[in-house]
Design an enzyme around this catalytic site. Structure first.
Site, PDB file in Angstrom:
ATOM      1  N   GLY A 112       0.806  -1.227   0.000  1.00  0.00           N
ATOM      2  CA  GLY A 112       0.000   0.000   0.000  1.00  0.00           C
ATOM      3  C   GLY A 112       0.830   1.263   0.000  1.00  0.00           C
ATOM      4  O   GLY A 112       0.367   2.318  -0.452  1.00  0.00           O
ATOM      5  N   GLU A 115       1.459   1.817  -3.520  1.00  0.00           N
ATOM      6  CA  GLU A 115       0.171   2.161  -4.158  1.00  0.00           C
ATOM      7  C   GLU A 115      -0.210   3.616  -3.865  1.00  0.00           C
ATOM      8  O   GLU A 115      -0.791   4.291  -4.707  1.00  0.00           O
ATOM      9  CB  GLU A 115      -0.916   1.209  -3.668  1.00  0.00           C
ATOM     10  CG  GLU A 115      -0.707  -0.206  -4.202  1.00  0.00           C
ATOM     11  CD  GLU A 115      -1.724  -1.184  -3.662  1.00  0.00           C
ATOM     12  OE1 GLU A 115      -1.803  -1.322  -2.422  1.00  0.00           O
ATOM     13  OE2 GLU A 115      -2.441  -1.792  -4.470  1.00  0.00           O
ATOM     14  N   GLU A 135       2.648  -7.956  -2.262  1.00  0.00           N
ATOM     15  CA  GLU A 135       1.485  -8.657  -1.701  1.00  0.00           C
ATOM     16  C   GLU A 135       1.439 -10.146  -1.986  1.00  0.00           C
ATOM     17  O   GLU A 135       1.028 -10.933  -1.132  1.00  0.00           O
ATOM     18  CB  GLU A 135       0.188  -8.002  -2.202  1.00  0.00           C
ATOM     19  CG  GLU A 135      -0.115  -6.647  -1.576  1.00  0.00           C
ATOM     20  CD  GLU A 135       0.529  -5.470  -2.289  1.00  0.00           C
ATOM     21  OE1 GLU A 135       1.429  -5.683  -3.113  1.00  0.00           O
ATOM     22  OE2 GLU A 135       0.113  -4.331  -2.006  1.00  0.00           O
TER      23      GLU A 135
HETATM   24  N1  COA Z   1       2.244  -3.472   9.551  1.00  0.00           N
HETATM   25  C1  COA Z   1       2.355  -3.367  10.889  1.00  0.00           C
HETATM   26  N2  COA Z   1       3.499  -3.113  11.515  1.00  0.00           N
HETATM   27  C2  COA Z   1       4.591  -2.935  10.745  1.00  0.00           C
HETATM   28  C3  COA Z   1       4.550  -3.014   9.348  1.00  0.00           C
HETATM   29  C4  COA Z   1       3.310  -3.291   8.736  1.00  0.00           C
HETATM   30  N3  COA Z   1       3.177  -3.347   7.411  1.00  0.00           N
HETATM   31  N4  COA Z   1       5.798  -2.803   8.870  1.00  0.00           N
HETATM   32  C5  COA Z   1       6.585  -2.602   9.934  1.00  0.00           C
HETATM   33  N5  COA Z   1       5.861  -2.688  11.072  1.00  0.00           N
HETATM   34  C6  COA Z   1       6.321  -2.575  12.454  1.00  0.00           C
HETATM   35  C7  COA Z   1       7.194  -3.752  12.809  1.00  0.00           C
HETATM   36  O1  COA Z   1       6.403  -4.872  13.158  1.00  0.00           O
HETATM   37  C8  COA Z   1       7.985  -3.196  13.964  1.00  0.00           C
HETATM   38  O2  COA Z   1       7.183  -3.213  15.110  1.00  0.00           O
HETATM   39  P1  COA Z   1       7.836  -3.684  16.535  1.00  0.00           P
HETATM   40  O3  COA Z   1       8.802  -2.587  16.856  1.00  0.00           O
HETATM   41  O4  COA Z   1       6.658  -3.722  17.427  1.00  0.00           O
HETATM   42  O5  COA Z   1       8.476  -4.996  16.277  1.00  0.00           O
HETATM   43  C9  COA Z   1       8.191  -1.750  13.560  1.00  0.00           C
HETATM   44  O6  COA Z   1       7.183  -1.456  12.594  1.00  0.00           O
HETATM   45  C10 COA Z   1       9.514  -1.511  12.925  1.00  0.00           C
HETATM   46  O7  COA Z   1       9.677  -2.439  11.866  1.00  0.00           O
HETATM   47  P2  COA Z   1      11.105  -2.991  11.430  1.00  0.00           P
HETATM   48  O8  COA Z   1      10.892  -4.044  10.416  1.00  0.00           O
HETATM   49  O9  COA Z   1      11.906  -3.306  12.631  1.00  0.00           O
HETATM   50  O10 COA Z   1      11.669  -1.649  10.768  1.00  0.00           O
HETATM   51  P3  COA Z   1      12.784  -1.499   9.659  1.00  0.00           P
HETATM   52  O11 COA Z   1      13.021  -0.027   9.570  1.00  0.00           O
HETATM   53  O12 COA Z   1      13.910  -2.422   9.880  1.00  0.00           O
HETATM   54  O13 COA Z   1      12.064  -1.984   8.290  1.00  0.00           O
HETATM   55  C11 COA Z   1      10.317  -2.123   6.653  1.00  0.00           C
HETATM   56  C12 COA Z   1      10.982  -1.280   7.737  1.00  0.00           C
HETATM   57  C13 COA Z   1       9.133  -1.309   6.129  1.00  0.00           C
HETATM   58  C14 COA Z   1      11.323  -2.379   5.507  1.00  0.00           C
HETATM   59  C15 COA Z   1       9.875  -3.477   7.205  1.00  0.00           C
HETATM   60  O14 COA Z   1       9.211  -3.233   8.424  1.00  0.00           O
HETATM   61  C16 COA Z   1       8.938  -4.234   6.323  1.00  0.00           C
HETATM   62  O15 COA Z   1       9.364  -4.829   5.356  1.00  0.00           O
HETATM   63  N6  COA Z   1       7.631  -4.252   6.662  1.00  0.00           N
HETATM   64  C17 COA Z   1       6.642  -5.036   5.997  1.00  0.00           C
HETATM   65  C18 COA Z   1       6.254  -4.407   4.707  1.00  0.00           C
HETATM   66  C19 COA Z   1       5.237  -5.245   3.963  1.00  0.00           C
HETATM   67  O16 COA Z   1       5.402  -6.414   3.713  1.00  0.00           O
HETATM   68  N7  COA Z   1       4.118  -4.599   3.585  1.00  0.00           N
HETATM   69  C20 COA Z   1       3.150  -5.228   2.768  1.00  0.00           C
HETATM   70  C21 COA Z   1       1.800  -4.920   3.177  1.00  0.00           C
HETATM   71  S1  COA Z   1       0.686  -5.700   2.044  1.00  0.00           S
END
Ligand code: COA
Length: 261
Positions: A112, A115, A135
């Protein structure tokens, strides 16, 4: 507040920053953020003084981590579908803003998050940006318009490749694909987006809105209907004071002062 509106003033009057500010979840799209985002977009959409909007993140290193996957885990199936509809509607509302919208992307823009950027008119990214419609790796599909806007922007097979593989690409590759309009130095996306916005800002505000409408809506039409739309949009700039000001400024060899009238 997960979303902040900052109205610039002085020479930048008319330029508005729409900032995502939910550091604990890397700007993930949760209920609260989404509700605030939609309210902010409504507010900006109904304000004739807003000339250019720059969407950016106030959280260092990330633009938006996409849907809030923690909230999602607690949702029943029907609730998840309704929530995704809300995300889709939010980005359609952003896209429908009448003035130019630029996304300044620094760091991660996944699912998103990408998006959201796709619903802007222009995208400026820092060299460290990482983008992806990830996704399918979660056994879902892009639901915030990604399956529609990405292929319209970069072509069908390139979009399918990115969606099927859930690949996370860097800024350079995104630039090569035409997914983003400018790649700037790491940390420089907002500054470059502002520079772009300042290039747009002096131009006729009504002309900008009508040009956006003509291009955005026209792209969904056949050429003849698109040209008719252009004619209808042009007709709306003819009676404006700004058009006369533009002609007068040319004659008097000075910079025009457009008022959006
Ligand atoms: N939903 C909910 N929480 C999220 C999130 C999401 N999409 N993405 C990150 N967070 C939360 C993590 O769970 C973490 O929470 P915590 O501190 O309670 O463990 C916090 O944000 C920090 O995330 P972290 O991964 O440690 O940060 P980072 O800076 O190393 O990496 C990202 C950031 C965005 C690269 C990584 O979090 C990521 O890949 N997130 C998932 C993205 C994803 O797959 N989105 C698709 C949605 S369809």
């Amino acid at each position: 507040m997960d979303v902040r509106i900052e109205r610039l003033d002085g020479a930048d009057a008319g330029l508005v920053l729409l900032g995502l500010d939910r550091p604990s979840a890397r700007n993930a799209l949760g209920r609260q953020l989404l509700a605030e985002f939609r309210a902010a977009v409504r507010e900006l959409g109904s304000d004739p003084g807003v000339r250019v909007v720059v969407v950016h993140s106030l959280v260092p290193g990330v633009f938006c981590a996409g849907a809030d996957l923690k909230e999602r885990a607690g949702m029943a199936a029907a609730e998840a579908a309704t929530f995704v509809q809300g995300i889709r509607a939010a980005f359609t509302e952003l896209e429908a803003l009448p003035m130019p919208v630029i996304a300044a992307v620094e760091g991660a823009a996944f699912g998103g998050g990408l998006e959201l950027a796709l619903a802007a008119d222009l995208r400026v990214v820092g060299a460290d940006a990482k983008l992806g419609l990830v996704e399918t790796a979660l056994a879902i599909i892009p639901g915030g318009g990604g399956t529609q806007r990405l292929p319209r922007l970069i072509g069908v097979s390139r979009a399918k490749e990115l969606i099927f593989t859930a690949r996370r690409i860097g800024a350079k590759e995104a630039g090569r694909l035409g997914l983003v309009d400018q790649v700037t130095v790491a940390g420089g996306a907002l500054e470059s987006a502002l520079a772009l916005a300042r290039e747009i800002l002096p131009n006729g505000p009504l002309a900008l809105r009508l040009a956006k409408q003509a291009v955005s809506q026209g792209m969904e039409l056949d050429l003849a209907a698109g040209l008719a739309l252009e004619e209808a949009c042009y007709a709306q700039v003819i009676p404006t004071k700004d058009r006369l000001e533009g002609l007068a400024a040319f004659r008097e060899k000075r910079k025009p002062q457009f008022r959006g009238e």
